[in-house]
Design a protein around this motif. Structure first.
Motif: not given
Ligand code: DP6
Length: 320
Positions: A1-2, A46-48, A108-109, A114-117
């Motif tokens: 998630x991060x 960080x997805x929260x 970078x975003x 994509x990695x966090x999700x």
């Protein structure tokens, strides 16, 4: 998630200027760039589930005005029904001053998001998504000498020569740290609507791209220097002839160009390029780096000089 990703800005040698579809942010022309090395943006996403809106911090400060563009980019990577995100961005060079910080930021975003999700993506897909946020960002997904081709149904980006195959140095003379008066996106639109030179600019671009591609393939520095300077001055001529005129240069910008002409007259393998800002980027062979740095550092109005080699495309930072 991060996840954390790092991306380097890129400097266009054959410029992207103009959009054929502003809704999808598709460029009107192809472009060729080099991706830098020592300058970079690090982006943490960080997805929260506890957040009810996205949050953005840029270089330690809340950056409300940039948030909508960042949120749209996150939507394009993760879908509109995604968790809200806390996004933290750090760049080790001045942002919003013509050093392509939007390119490194959005490259970078998309990688970090994509990695966090946990999304499986290809570099091509991420380049397309970065390009929707900022056209030049698509090129920062790739390292070395990069070409963005303007395809019928989108863009196609690829490395055309690895940086190690033809080492070069990029010396950027920072002549002002003030944010630019007009965004490149707005300035492109003013150019398209009002510049008498705009259509000619579009017509000639394929020829300039072919010349630069050939020069890179055979490592012909003089040929690359000549077409890159021509393409840069042509892009600025389009802007200068717009109504209202768009002039990003200041007195030090011009003084730097004179310095480059002097260096060339003394035999240095160096050429300049200028983007949507007053900074002058000089591309040179490694053996001429020191004299380029000396000349630009001693030019009136140059605040600082940043130096970089040619580097890799955007990537996740190990372990995060
Ligand atoms: C002069 O990529 O910043 O640097 O797609 O509107 O975000 P948007 O534009 P942007 O434009 C870059 C213009 C340039 C030339 C280049 O990098 O090719």
């Amino acid at each position: 998630m991060r996840a954390i990703a790092r991306a380097q800005p890129n400097i266009a040698l054959i410029k992207y200027w103009g959009k054929r579809d502003s809704q999808r942010n598709l460029p009107a022309v192809g472009s060729i760039s080099v991706t830098l090395d020592e300058l970079y943006t690090t982006m943490a996403v960080a997805l929260d589930g506890a957040l009810d809106h996205d949050e953005l911090e840029v270089n330690g400060r809340a950056a409300q005005s940039m948030l909508p563009r960042v949120s749209r980019c996150l939507d394009s990577v993760l879908g509109g029904d995604r968790l809200r995100a806390r996004v933290t961005s750090e760049s080790n060079f001045p942002i919003a001053a013509g050093l392509a910080s939007s390119a490194s930021s959005f490259a970078a975003l998309v990688v970090a998001a994509a990695a966090a999700g946990g999304r499986e993506t290809t570099v091509d897909e991420l380049a397309g998504l970065a390009g929707r946020a900022s056209g030049s960002a698509a090129r920062s997904l790739y390292g070395g000498f990069v070409e963005l081709r303007n395809d019928a149904d989108g863009i196609d980006v690829a490395t055309i020569l690895d940086g190690e195959a033809w080492p070069m140095r990029v010396v950027a003379a920072v002549t002002s740290r003030a944010p630019k008066p007009v965004s490149s996106g707005d300035a492109m639109e003013i150019s398209r609507r009002t510049s008498p030179f705009y259509s000619r600019w579009i017509e000639e671009q394929d020829m300039d791209l072919a010349t630069a591609r050939d020069a890179i393939a055979v490592r012909d520095f003089g040929k690359l220097a000549s077409i890159a300077e021509h393409n840069c001055l042509k892009m600025h001529s389009v802007m200068w002839a717009s109504r209202p005129p768009v002039v990003y240069w200041n007195a030090a910008t011009l003084a730097c160009l004179e310095r480059v002409r002097e260096l060339q007259a003394q035999g240095a393998a160096a050429f300049f390029t200028i983007d949507a800002g007053p900074q002058v980027k000089v591309i040179c062979l490694p053996e001429d780096e020191t004299r380029v740095i000396d000349a630009l550092s001693n030019t009136d109005g140059v605040e600082t000089v940043l130096v970089s080699g040619i580097g890799p495309g955007a990537a996740r930072v190990n372990g995060d």
